[in-house]
Scaffold this motif. Structure first.
Motif, PDB file in Angstrom:
ATOM      1  N   GLY A 152       0.817  -1.211   0.000  1.00 22.79           N
ATOM      2  CA  GLY A 152       0.000   0.000   0.000  1.00 22.79           C
ATOM      3  C   GLY A 152       0.845   1.253   0.000  1.00 22.79           C
ATOM      4  O   GLY A 152       0.530   2.246  -0.682  1.00 22.79           O
ATOM      5  N   ALA A 153       1.954   1.227   0.751  1.00 24.72           N
ATOM      6  CA  ALA A 153       2.856   2.381   0.778  1.00 24.72           C
ATOM      7  C   ALA A 153       3.543   2.567  -0.567  1.00 24.72           C
ATOM      8  O   ALA A 153       3.712   3.702  -1.034  1.00 24.72           O
ATOM      9  N   TRP A 154       3.934   1.455  -1.209  1.00 26.28           N
ATOM     10  CA  TRP A 154       4.554   1.574  -2.535  1.00 26.28           C
ATOM     11  C   TRP A 154       3.618   2.284  -3.503  1.00 26.28           C
ATOM     12  O   TRP A 154       4.048   3.118  -4.300  1.00 26.28           O
ATOM     13  N   ILE A 155       2.339   1.948  -3.422  1.00 21.70           N
ATOM     14  CA  ILE A 155       1.359   2.550  -4.328  1.00 21.70           C
ATOM     15  C   ILE A 155       1.216   4.041  -4.051  1.00 21.70           C
ATOM     16  O   ILE A 155       1.272   4.881  -4.966  1.00 21.70           O
ATOM     17  N   LEU A 156       1.014   4.411  -2.795  1.00 17.24           N
ATOM     18  CA  LEU A 156       0.849   5.825  -2.446  1.00 17.24           C
ATOM     19  C   LEU A 156       2.099   6.628  -2.793  1.00 17.24           C
ATOM     20  O   LEU A 156       2.010   7.758  -3.300  1.00 17.24           O
ATOM     21  N   ASP A 157       3.276   6.067  -2.532  1.00 19.03           N
ATOM     22  CA  ASP A 157       4.519   6.769  -2.851  1.00 19.03           C
ATOM     23  C   ASP A 157       4.684   6.939  -4.360  1.00 19.03           C
ATOM     24  O   ASP A 157       5.157   7.986  -4.831  1.00 19.03           O
ATOM     25  N   TYR A 158       4.302   5.924  -5.111  1.00 20.59           N
ATOM     26  CA  TYR A 158       4.371   6.003  -6.571  1.00 20.59           C
ATOM     27  C   TYR A 158       3.515   7.154  -7.084  1.00 20.59           C
ATOM     28  O   TYR A 158       3.955   7.962  -7.922  1.00 20.59           O
ATOM     29  N   LEU A 159       2.301   7.252  -6.578  1.00 22.84           N
ATOM     30  CA  LEU A 159       1.382   8.298  -7.024  1.00 22.84           C
ATOM     31  C   LEU A 159       1.821   9.671  -6.544  1.00 22.84           C
ATOM     32  O   LEU A 159       1.803  10.652  -7.302  1.00 22.84           O
ATOM     33  N   ALA A 160       2.216   9.767  -5.271  1.00 14.70           N
ATOM     34  CA  ALA A 160       2.621  11.056  -4.710  1.00 14.70           C
ATOM     35  C   ALA A 160       3.922  11.553  -5.341  1.00 14.70           C
ATOM     36  O   ALA A 160       4.098  12.757  -5.549  1.00 14.70           O
ATOM     37  N   GLY A 161       4.836  10.634  -5.641  1.00 16.98           N
ATOM     38  CA  GLY A 161       6.085  11.032  -6.268  1.00 16.98           C
ATOM     39  C   GLY A 161       5.852  11.637  -7.635  1.00 16.98           C
ATOM     40  O   GLY A 161       6.489  12.637  -8.010  1.00 16.98           O
ATOM     41  N   TRP A 162       4.928  11.055  -8.403  1.00 15.64           N
ATOM     42  CA  TRP A 162       4.588  11.602  -9.713  1.00 15.64           C
ATOM     43  C   TRP A 162       3.904  12.962  -9.574  1.00 15.64           C
ATOM     44  O   TRP A 162       4.184  13.894 -10.334  1.00 15.64           O
ATOM     45  N   ALA A 163       3.022  13.109  -8.593  1.00 17.77           N
ATOM     46  CA  ALA A 163       2.287  14.363  -8.411  1.00 17.77           C
ATOM     47  C   ALA A 163       3.202  15.501  -7.992  1.00 17.77           C
ATOM     48  O   ALA A 163       2.926  16.667  -8.302  1.00 17.77           O
ATOM     49  N   GLY A 164       4.286  15.195  -7.285  1.00 17.56           N
ATOM     50  CA  GLY A 164       5.219  16.224  -6.854  1.00 17.56           C
ATOM     51  C   GLY A 164       4.770  16.909  -5.574  1.00 17.56           C
ATOM     52  O   GLY A 164       3.685  16.657  -5.045  1.00 17.56           O
ATOM     53  N   GLU A 165       5.612  17.810  -5.081  1.00 19.06           N
ATOM     54  CA  GLU A 165       5.344  18.414  -3.775  1.00 19.06           C
ATOM     55  C   GLU A 165       4.135  19.339  -3.783  1.00 19.06           C
ATOM     56  O   GLU A 165       3.571  19.641  -2.734  1.00 19.06           O
ATOM     57  N   TRP A 166       3.696  19.790  -4.975  1.00 19.95           N
ATOM     58  CA  TRP A 166       2.508  20.643  -5.064  1.00 19.95           C
ATOM     59  C   TRP A 166       1.243  19.830  -5.321  1.00 19.95           C
ATOM     60  O   TRP A 166       0.140  20.386  -5.345  1.00 19.95           O
ATOM     61  N   GLY A 167       1.391  18.538  -5.541  1.00 19.37           N
ATOM     62  CA  GLY A 167       0.242  17.657  -5.743  1.00 19.37           C
ATOM     63  C   GLY A 167      -0.122  16.941  -4.456  1.00 19.37           C
ATOM     64  O   GLY A 167       0.596  17.020  -3.447  1.00 19.37           O
ATOM     65  N   PHE A 168      -1.222  16.192  -4.492  1.00 20.33           N
ATOM     66  CA  PHE A 168      -1.713  15.551  -3.271  1.00 20.33           C
ATOM     67  C   PHE A 168      -2.645  14.404  -3.651  1.00 20.33           C
ATOM     68  O   PHE A 168      -3.605  14.586  -4.410  1.00 20.33           O
ATOM     69  N   VAL A 169      -2.354  13.214  -3.141  1.00 20.06           N
ATOM     70  CA  VAL A 169      -3.249  12.075  -3.328  1.00 20.06           C
ATOM     71  C   VAL A 169      -4.429  12.247  -2.373  1.00 20.06           C
ATOM     72  O   VAL A 169      -4.230  12.282  -1.153  1.00 20.06           O
ATOM     73  N   VAL A 170      -5.630  12.373  -2.905  1.00 22.68           N
ATOM     74  CA  VAL A 170      -6.794  12.583  -2.036  1.00 22.68           C
ATOM     75  C   VAL A 170      -7.527  11.286  -1.722  1.00 22.68           C
ATOM     76  O   VAL A 170      -8.192  11.174  -0.686  1.00 22.68           O
ATOM     77  N   HIS A 171      -7.386  10.277  -2.606  1.00 24.78           N
ATOM     78  CA  HIS A 171      -8.112   9.028  -2.391  1.00 24.78           C
ATOM     79  C   HIS A 171      -7.435   7.924  -3.187  1.00 24.78           C
ATOM     80  O   HIS A 171      -6.965   8.145  -4.313  1.00 24.78           O
ATOM     81  N   SER A 172      -7.369   6.743  -2.601  1.00 26.78           N
ATOM     82  CA  SER A 172      -6.820   5.576  -3.291  1.00 26.78           C
ATOM     83  C   SER A 172      -7.515   4.329  -2.775  1.00 26.78           C
ATOM     84  O   SER A 172      -7.627   4.131  -1.561  1.00 26.78           O
TER      85      SER A 172
END
Length: 390
Positions: A311-331
């Motif tokens: 689960g952490a690998w998935i969230l990190d993958y998405l957040a890393g692509w979004a960058g520091e100005w992006g934000f994963v709101v739901h997964s």
């Protein structure tokens, strides 16, 4: 004739009844962030390089969005593993995350309010009758701000049936062998994704520049090993002696865990007398991850990874692509099978939708897939990511 029943009658007594909360002993420190991202193979400098982080929008090191589960005493499965199921064991089935906005920094103290939700019994190829049990986790900081909500799905099953069904056609007891050329190529593939992090840096990935049909860069980690799984295990606070405030209502035998896999993991009394008996890596239900002998006792062919780490690998993958100005709101993630020692994990995702929600957030929706080197799916997910606008 083998008994093919799974007795879940006791579970009805626990649905909707909160269990003891998960509680930290000391506030998070920057070193906790560093330990976590190193264990999860996530080289985002925001979370480990102080000089780099001070130049970011945060002005200091910030925890990755995947970190809250590190403070929990059961990887988030506490409320999805309640009630007595005789002769049973547990693996992770999936996680759904909602992130509410506040970020985690050094000095924060989280606690987790936990409530069992529901369960259903289905027949599976893995272990015959299998219980899919869900529970909710609410992660709050010391100010009472809700950081994240996690709905965890646990898979509870009979190991004897899993062993019987695995023995019929299981030829996976040996690790795959990678030669030097293959390993060197893997390191090059891993670095391609890391370069994506470097190239974006402190910049913004704008919503307007992302189109439906775009593919996110491929992320590769592995080959996994007992060493890498052990490193992941020790990044969770509860796996460290007196790392968290222990539950006093936890009894593995009362859950139905039996034999070698019951143990006294996290026992608060024994921890002070003989902690090696309680930390889970050596004795108790978690040691199947790190010892092939015990993995086979619960129907796994060899050492295998942690669902919460996936689960952490998935969230990190998405957040890393979004960058520091992006934000994963739901997964919403479904775990189809674990990562085994010797395997690699390959992550891909495609943008399938763009939207502006009722809160005015500009979101992209992605479909995610995780496979091993043979193309066998280990996880899928659907996620919504907020991106900045021009």
């Amino acid at each position: 004739m083998t008994d093919l029943t799974l007795d879940c009658t006791d579970l009805d007594n626990h649905m909707g009844v909160p269990i003891q909360p998960a509680r930290m002993r000391e506030p998070f420190a920057n070193m906790d962030f560093r330990r976590w991202v190193q264990a999860m193979h996530y080289p985002n400098r925001l979370h480990y390089d102080l000089d780099y982080a001070q130049e970011s929008r945060f002005g200091r090191m910030v925890a990755p969005q995947s970190l809250p589960v590190a403070m929990d005493d059961a990887h988030g499965t506490g409320p999805s593993c309640v009630g007595f199921i005789p002769e049973s064991h547990l693996v992770f089935g999936g996680d759904e995350w909602w992130f509410h906005g506040p970020r985690v920094f050094a000095g924060d103290m989280l606690h987790n309010h936990r409530v069992p939700v529901d369960y259903v019994v289905k027949d599976t190829k893995f272990a015959g009758p299998t219980c899919f049990q869900r529970g909710d986790n609410y992660y709050y900081n010391q100010e009472g701000d809700l950081i994240a909500t996690q709905r965890s799905t646990a898979i509870r099953y009979r190991p004897d049936l899993a062993r019987e069904m695995a023995s019929e056609n299981d030829d996976r007891q040996d690790d795959p062998v990678w030669d030097d050329e293959e390993l060197a190529k893997l390191e090059d593939q891993k670095f391609e994704w890391i370069k994506m992090l470097h190239d974006l840096g402190h910049g913004k990935r704008y919503w307007e520049d992302v189109q439906v049909g775009d593919s996110l860069p491929t992320r590769v980690i592995g080959p996994h090993s007992i060493a890498s799984f052990s490193t992941e295990w020790r990044a969770y606070l509860f796996t460290i002696w007196c790392g968290v405030k222990r539950r006093t209502d936890l009894d593995m035998e009362a859950l139905g865990f039996t034999g070698d896999m019951a143990g006294k993991e996290q026992d608060p009394v024994l921890e002070l007398e003989n902690p090696e008996m309680t930390d889970g890596a050596y004795i108790g239900p978690s040691r199947g991850h790190l010892f092939p002998r015990y993995a086979r006792q619960i129907g796994m062919p060899r050492g295998y990874g942690y669902g919460a780490s996936m689960g952490a690998w998935i969230l990190d993958y998405l957040a890393g692509w979004a960058g520091e100005w992006g934000f994963v709101v739901h997964s919403e993630c479904a775990y189809r099978g674990p990562s085994f020692t010797g395997d690699i994990t390959i992550m891909t995702a495609d943008v399938v939708d763009k939207m502006v929600d009722d809160e005015g957030r500009h979101l992209v929706q992605v479909k995610f897939k995780m496979v091993n080197q043979q193309g066998v799916t280990s996880a899928t997910a659907t996620a919504e990511i907020e991106l900045p606008t021009k």
